[in-house]
Design a protein around this motif. Structure first.
Motif, mmCIF file in Angstrom:
data_model
loop_
_atom_site.group_PDB
_atom_site.id
_atom_site.type_symbol
_atom_site.label_atom_id
_atom_site.label_comp_id
_atom_site.label_asym_id
_atom_site.label_seq_id
_atom_site.Cartn_x
_atom_site.Cartn_y
_atom_site.Cartn_z
ATOM 1 N N ILE A 78 0.832 -1.216 0.000
ATOM 2 C CA ILE A 78 0.000 0.000 0.000
ATOM 3 C C ILE A 78 0.869 1.269 0.000
ATOM 4 O O ILE A 78 0.644 2.163 -0.817
ATOM 5 C CB ILE A 78 -1.043 -0.002 1.145
ATOM 6 C CG1 ILE A 78 -2.105 -1.092 0.924
ATOM 7 C CG2 ILE A 78 -1.697 1.373 1.317
ATOM 8 C CD1 ILE A 78 -3.103 -0.841 -0.200
ATOM 9 N N PRO A 79 1.902 1.346 0.873
ATOM 10 C CA PRO A 79 2.776 2.534 0.809
ATOM 11 C C PRO A 79 3.447 2.690 -0.561
ATOM 12 O O PRO A 79 3.606 3.800 -1.065
ATOM 13 C CB PRO A 79 3.826 2.271 1.896
ATOM 14 C CG PRO A 79 3.167 1.334 2.842
ATOM 15 C CD PRO A 79 2.264 0.473 2.004
ATOM 16 N N VAL A 117 -14.394 0.909 4.324
ATOM 17 C CA VAL A 117 -13.287 0.804 3.375
ATOM 18 C C VAL A 117 -12.191 1.783 3.790
ATOM 19 O O VAL A 117 -12.473 2.828 4.360
ATOM 20 C CB VAL A 117 -13.720 1.086 1.911
ATOM 21 C CG1 VAL A 117 -14.675 0.019 1.412
ATOM 22 C CG2 VAL A 117 -14.353 2.457 1.769
ATOM 23 N N ASN A 118 -10.946 1.400 3.536
ATOM 24 C CA ASN A 118 -9.806 2.246 3.870
ATOM 25 C C ASN A 118 -9.498 3.182 2.708
ATOM 26 O O ASN A 118 -9.434 2.745 1.564
ATOM 27 C CB ASN A 118 -8.578 1.386 4.154
ATOM 28 C CG ASN A 118 -8.708 0.618 5.442
ATOM 29 O OD1 ASN A 118 -8.587 1.184 6.523
ATOM 30 N ND2 ASN A 118 -9.010 -0.675 5.328
ATOM 31 N N PHE A 119 -9.309 4.437 3.036
ATOM 32 C CA PHE A 119 -8.947 5.414 2.012
ATOM 33 C C PHE A 119 -7.602 6.025 2.342
ATOM 34 O O PHE A 119 -7.406 6.564 3.427
ATOM 35 C CB PHE A 119 -10.000 6.528 1.969
ATOM 36 C CG PHE A 119 -10.984 6.358 0.861
ATOM 37 C CD1 PHE A 119 -11.383 5.100 0.437
ATOM 38 C CD2 PHE A 119 -11.516 7.476 0.232
ATOM 39 C CE1 PHE A 119 -12.293 4.946 -0.596
ATOM 40 C CE2 PHE A 119 -12.426 7.341 -0.803
ATOM 41 C CZ PHE A 119 -12.816 6.080 -1.210
ATOM 42 N N SER A 120 -6.686 5.941 1.405
ATOM 43 C CA SER A 120 -5.375 6.555 1.577
ATOM 44 C C SER A 120 -5.522 8.081 1.639
ATOM 45 O O SER A 120 -6.365 8.652 0.955
ATOM 46 C CB SER A 120 -4.504 6.149 0.391
ATOM 47 O OG SER A 120 -3.485 7.072 0.208
ATOM 48 N N PRO A 121 -4.689 8.735 2.453
ATOM 49 C CA PRO A 121 -4.740 10.199 2.541
ATOM 50 C C PRO A 121 -4.606 10.874 1.172
ATOM 51 O O PRO A 121 -5.131 11.962 0.967
ATOM 52 C CB PRO A 121 -3.528 10.543 3.406
ATOM 53 C CG PRO A 121 -3.231 9.322 4.179
ATOM 54 C CD PRO A 121 -3.698 8.161 3.360
ATOM 55 N N ILE A 125 -6.571 14.783 -1.744
ATOM 56 C CA ILE A 125 -5.977 15.833 -2.568
ATOM 57 C C ILE A 125 -6.778 15.973 -3.863
ATOM 58 O O ILE A 125 -6.812 17.004 -4.488
ATOM 59 C CB ILE A 125 -4.492 15.505 -2.850
ATOM 60 C CG1 ILE A 125 -3.730 15.476 -1.524
ATOM 61 C CG2 ILE A 125 -3.875 16.499 -3.814
ATOM 62 C CD1 ILE A 125 -2.403 14.777 -1.591
ATOM 63 N N ARG A 126 -7.463 14.906 -4.227
ATOM 64 C CA ARG A 126 -8.228 14.915 -5.471
ATOM 65 C C ARG A 126 -9.509 15.723 -5.306
ATOM 66 O O ARG A 126 -10.149 15.668 -4.270
ATOM 67 C CB ARG A 126 -8.610 13.485 -5.875
ATOM 68 C CG ARG A 126 -7.430 12.581 -6.084
ATOM 69 C CD ARG A 126 -7.944 11.295 -6.659
ATOM 70 N NE ARG A 126 -8.651 11.534 -7.894
ATOM 71 C CZ ARG A 126 -8.189 11.180 -9.083
ATOM 72 N NH1 ARG A 126 -7.059 10.551 -9.184
ATOM 73 N NH2 ARG A 126 -8.887 11.429 -10.161
ATOM 74 N N HIS A 127 -9.880 16.411 -6.351
ATOM 75 C CA HIS A 127 -11.084 17.221 -6.231
ATOM 76 C C HIS A 127 -12.340 16.492 -6.676
ATOM 77 O O HIS A 127 -13.436 16.912 -6.388
ATOM 78 C CB HIS A 127 -10.907 18.546 -6.981
ATOM 79 C CG HIS A 127 -9.847 19.382 -6.347
ATOM 80 N ND1 HIS A 127 -10.002 19.920 -5.090
ATOM 81 C CD2 HIS A 127 -8.606 19.720 -6.760
ATOM 82 C CE1 HIS A 127 -8.907 20.566 -4.759
ATOM 83 N NE2 HIS A 127 -8.041 20.453 -5.747
ATOM 84 N N THR A 152 -6.727 7.824 7.987
ATOM 85 C CA THR A 152 -5.838 7.973 9.141
ATOM 86 C C THR A 152 -5.722 9.438 9.549
ATOM 87 O O THR A 152 -6.065 10.340 8.788
ATOM 88 C CB THR A 152 -4.433 7.419 8.847
ATOM 89 O OG1 THR A 152 -3.952 8.047 7.673
ATOM 90 C CG2 THR A 152 -4.468 5.921 8.671
ATOM 91 N N GLU A 153 -5.215 9.630 10.762
ATOM 92 C CA GLU A 153 -5.055 10.976 11.312
ATOM 93 C C GLU A 153 -4.199 11.900 10.447
ATOM 94 O O GLU A 153 -4.342 13.108 10.530
ATOM 95 C CB GLU A 153 -4.340 10.886 12.666
ATOM 96 C CG GLU A 153 -5.179 10.445 13.811
ATOM 97 C CD GLU A 153 -4.267 10.223 15.011
ATOM 98 O OE1 GLU A 153 -4.256 11.073 15.890
ATOM 99 O OE2 GLU A 153 -3.564 9.200 15.044
ATOM 100 N N THR A 154 -3.291 11.321 9.669
ATOM 101 C CA THR A 154 -2.388 12.148 8.869
ATOM 102 C C THR A 154 -3.166 13.050 7.908
ATOM 103 O O THR A 154 -2.701 14.121 7.549
ATOM 104 C CB THR A 154 -1.411 11.285 8.046
ATOM 105 O OG1 THR A 154 -2.173 10.303 7.349
ATOM 106 C CG2 THR A 154 -0.399 10.613 8.937
#
Ligand code: C2E
Ligand code: MG
Ligand code: MG
Ligand code: MG
Length: 285
Positions: A78-79, A117-121, A125-127, A152-154
Motif C-alpha cells: 500500500i505505501p 473501506v480504507n482510504f489513503s490520505p 488531494i483529489r477534487h 488515518t489521522e495524517t
C-alpha cells in the motif's frame, strides 16, 4: 581504523539500500501487472457491537496472493502504491468490489451490515473524490448509509482546507467517516472537533498491552471518554484477548475488532458467520 570501519559500514548500508530499491522496483512492476490483471481479493474482518455481541459491520482489507511469492502484505504494497500514484485505482477497485459483495449479504440476510473501506490520505488531494464515490454507489446500488470510510489521522495533520468541504459533501451521501489508527500521530483536538466525523478507531498498539501497561490503559480510557464527549463512536482495534475485551467493554467502547473474534475472511466465510448468527437469534427463547 575507525575511518575505514566507517567506510565499510557505509558500503554495507549502501548495499542494503540497493537491495531495498531493487525490491521496490520489482514490486512496483508486479503491482502494475496485478492491477491490470485483477489479481487482488478483498477479505472482510467483522466488527462486533460490545453491547449486543453481534456482528454489525465489516472492514474491507485488500489481499494479494502472488503466484511466486504467496501473500504480499498490504503493509508493504500500500505505501508503494501511494508512492507510485497507483493507490487511487486500487482503492476504487476495493470499494467497488466490496460494495458488490456486501450488497449480496444485505439481500441474503435482509440486514444492513455496515461496510468500512480504507482510504489513503492521497485521495483527499483529489477534487473529484465525491463524484468517484457517488459513481460507485450508483453503479453498485450500495446504500451510502451503510458505507463508512476509514482515513488515518495524517489526513487531518496536513492543513488541507478542502478536506472539510469534501467530508461534508461525502456525508450528504449518508456515508460515515472514521479516523483509523487513532492516537499514534499528532492530531489537534480542535481540528478533530471541527471535522464531520462519526467514529474513532483506537490504534491496536494501545490495546496490545492492556493488563500490562497502566499508561496504555489510561490512554484507552481517555480516548473512549473524549470520543463520547464529542458524540463519536469508538472502535477498539486488534482485540486479541478476553482481558482486553473485558477492559474496553467496561469503559463502554462501542465496537471491537480483532483476532479474538475473527481474522479477515473471504466473503463466503462472512456469509457463514451471518448464517450462524441468524439461526442463533431464531433459537433464542
Ligand atoms: P488497518 O486499516 O488499520 O487494518 C487493520 C489491520 O490490522 C489489518 O492488517 C488486520 O488484518 C490487522 N488486524 C486485525 N485484527 C488484528 C489483531 O487482533 N491483531 C493483530 N496483530 N492485527 C490485527 P492488514 O490487512 O495487513 O492491513 C494493514 C493495513 O494496510 C491496514 O491497516 C490499512 O492501513 C492498509 N490497507 C489494507 N487494505 C487496504 C485498502 O484496500 N486500501 C488502503 N488504502 N489501505 C489498505
Ligand atoms: Mg482500517
Ligand atoms: Mg487501523
Ligand atoms: Mg494501520
Amino acid at each position: 581504523s575507525a575511518k575505514a570501519a566507517g567506510r565499510n559500514q557505509f558500503n554495507f548500508f549502501d548495499k542494503q539500500m540497493n537491495i531495498h530499491s531493487e525490491r521496490r522496483i520489482q514490486l512496483a512492476q508486479k503491482l502494475r501487472h496485478a492491477i491490470d490483471n485483477n489479481l487482488f481479493q478483498v477479505y472482510y474482518q467483522p466488527k462486533w457491537c460490545t453491547r449486543r455481541s453481534v456482528m454489525v459491520g465489516v472492514e474491507a482489507l485488500i489481499r494479494w496472493f502472488d503466484t511466486e511469492e504467496g501473500a504480499i502484505s498490504p503493509e508493504e504494497f500500500i505505501p508503494l502504491a501511494e508512492d507510485q500514484g497507483l493507490i487511487g485505482q486500487i482503492d476504487q477497485w476495493v470499494m467497488n468490489q466490496s460494495c458488490r459483495d456486501i450488497l449480496q449479504l444485505h439481500q441474503q440476510f435482509g440486514h444492513k451490515l455496515q461496510l468500512s473501506v480504507n482510504f489513503s490520505p492521497a485521495h483527499f488531494i483529489r477534487h473529484d473524490l465525491y463524484n468517484r464515490i457517488a459513481d460507485v454507489l450508483t453503479q453498485t446500488g450500495f446504500p451510502g448509509t451503510s458505507l463508512d470510510i476509514e482515513m488515518t489521522e495524517t489526513v487531518m495533520a496536513a492543513e488541507n482546507d478542502s478536506l472539510l468541504k469534501q467530508l461534508d459533501q461525502i456525508r450528504t451521501l449518508g456515508i460515515e467517516i472514521s479516523i483509523d489508527d487513532f492516537g499514534i500521530a499528532y492530531s489537534s483536538l480542535s481540528r478533530l472537533k471541527r471535522l464531520p466525523l462519526n467514529t474513532l478507531k483506537i490504534d491496536r498498539s494501545f490495546i496490545r498491552d492492556i493488563g500490562r501497561d497502566h499508561d496504555d490503559e489510561i490512554i484507552v480510557k481517555t480516548i473512549i471518554d473524549m470520543a463520547h464527549n464529542l458524540n463519536l463512536k469508538v472502535v477498539a482495534e486488534g482485540v486479541e484477548t478476553q482481558e482486553q475485551l473485558t477492559f474496553v467493554t467496561q469503559y463502554n467502547c462501542d465496537q471491537v475488532q480483532g483476532f479474538l473474534f475473527s481474522p479477515p475472511l473471504p466473503l463466503e466465510k462472512i456469509s457463514a458467520l451471518m448464517q450462524a448468527q441468524a439461526s442463533a437469534q431464531l433459537n433464542e427463547p
